[in-house]
Design a protein around this motif. Sequence first.
Motif, PDB file in Angstrom:
ATOM      1  N   LEU A  25       0.852  -1.191   0.000  1.00 32.61           N
ATOM      2  CA  LEU A  25       0.000   0.000   0.000  1.00 32.61           C
ATOM      3  C   LEU A  25       0.883   1.234   0.000  1.00 32.61           C
ATOM      4  N   GLY A  26       0.621   2.137  -0.943  1.00 32.02           N
ATOM      5  CA  GLY A  26       1.362   3.386  -1.025  1.00 32.02           C
ATOM      6  C   GLY A  26       0.410   4.529  -1.308  1.00 32.02           C
ATOM      7  N   ILE A  70       4.300  11.727  -7.663  1.00 32.36           N
ATOM      8  CA  ILE A  70       5.102  11.308  -6.521  1.00 32.36           C
ATOM      9  C   ILE A  70       4.417  10.073  -5.953  1.00 32.36           C
ATOM     10  N   PHE A  71       5.230   9.096  -5.572  1.00 32.41           N
ATOM     11  CA  PHE A  71       4.709   7.885  -4.945  1.00 32.41           C
ATOM     12  C   PHE A  71       5.442   7.702  -3.630  1.00 32.41           C
ATOM     13  N   GLU A  72       4.694   7.470  -2.558  1.00 31.44           N
ATOM     14  CA  GLU A  72       5.288   7.386  -1.225  1.00 31.44           C
ATOM     15  C   GLU A  72       4.855   6.096  -0.550  1.00 31.44           C
ATOM     16  N   VAL A  73       5.809   5.443   0.093  1.00 30.75           N
ATOM     17  CA  VAL A  73       5.555   4.223   0.855  1.00 30.75           C
ATOM     18  C   VAL A  73       6.305   4.349   2.175  1.00 30.75           C
ATOM     19  N   ASP A  74       5.692   3.905   3.269  1.00 32.10           N
ATOM     20  CA  ASP A  74       6.383   3.916   4.548  1.00 32.10           C
ATOM     21  C   ASP A  74       5.887   2.780   5.423  1.00 32.10           C
ATOM     22  N   THR A  77       7.696   0.223  13.090  1.00 29.86           N
ATOM     23  CA  THR A  77       7.538  -0.684  14.221  1.00 29.86           C
ATOM     24  C   THR A  77       7.652   0.179  15.472  1.00 29.86           C
ATOM     25  N   ASP A  78       7.700  -0.463  16.631  1.00 30.83           N
ATOM     26  CA  ASP A  78       7.865   0.306  17.864  1.00 30.83           C
ATOM     27  C   ASP A  78       9.242   0.944  17.976  1.00 30.83           C
ATOM     28  N   THR A  79      10.231   0.420  17.244  1.00 31.37           N
ATOM     29  CA  THR A  79      11.600   0.896  17.411  1.00 31.37           C
ATOM     30  C   THR A  79      12.191   1.599  16.192  1.00 31.37           C
ATOM     31  N   GLU A  80      11.561   1.450  15.035  1.00 28.89           N
ATOM     32  CA  GLU A  80      12.106   2.097  13.838  1.00 28.89           C
ATOM     33  C   GLU A  80      10.994   2.390  12.839  1.00 28.89           C
ATOM     34  N   ALA A  81      11.327   3.242  11.880  1.00 32.02           N
ATOM     35  CA  ALA A  81      10.386   3.596  10.819  1.00 32.02           C
ATOM     36  C   ALA A  81      11.190   3.949   9.582  1.00 32.02           C
ATOM     37  N   TRP A  82      10.504   3.969   8.433  1.00 28.30           N
ATOM     38  CA  TRP A  82      11.166   4.389   7.204  1.00 28.30           C
ATOM     39  C   TRP A  82      10.130   4.997   6.267  1.00 28.30           C
ATOM     40  N   SER A  83      10.629   5.786   5.334  1.00 32.04           N
ATOM     41  CA  SER A  83       9.781   6.411   4.332  1.00 32.04           C
ATOM     42  C   SER A  83      10.571   6.522   3.033  1.00 32.04           C
ATOM     43  N   VAL A  84       9.934   6.139   1.933  1.00 34.64           N
ATOM     44  CA  VAL A  84      10.554   6.223   0.614  1.00 34.64           C
ATOM     45  C   VAL A  84       9.666   7.080  -0.278  1.00 34.64           C
ATOM     46  N   ILE A  85      10.276   8.027  -0.974  1.00 35.86           N
ATOM     47  CA  ILE A  85       9.583   8.907  -1.916  1.00 35.86           C
ATOM     48  C   ILE A  85      10.163   8.659  -3.303  1.00 35.86           C
TER      49      ILE A  85
END
Length: 145
Positions: A25-26, A70-74, A77-85
């Motif tokens: 899902l993005g 633009i397409f974004e996915v992220d 978790t409780d300890t980390e996160a990420w995001s890609v554009i």
Amino acid sequence: MSLYDDPVTVLAEQRCWELVRTQELGRLVTHVGDVVDVFPVNYAVDDEGIIFRTAPGTKLLELTVNADVIFEVDDHTDTEAWSVIMRGRATALESEADIERAENTGLRPWIPTLKRVFVRIEPTRISGRGFRRDPEPERTGVAEY
């Protein structure tokens, strides 16, 4: 905080693709004139492109007027996160070979609607960030700027 303690890291392009492949899902961002729209879409990765399905309507019309998206996915978790554009161009697939290839990704609509148009996003720029999720630092004294 030292250089090695930075809670934000820049992700290499290869790592961005690895992470995007873990999700389905993005968000698609379109821009036509003064109108900016954001659409959630389920997707599949095909080589180094993004495939999604749609039906005639606002999304497809806007992509026809202006293919720059633009397409974004992220994820987190409780300890980390990420995001890609990803910035790129979106094109409705027309050739039988392209459509057959897209169908072979296994991409299916999440809701029971007919979405017969396959769209491919060819990214021209990819950026990503990783985030370490820790408690907020103590707020003491005057903040340095």
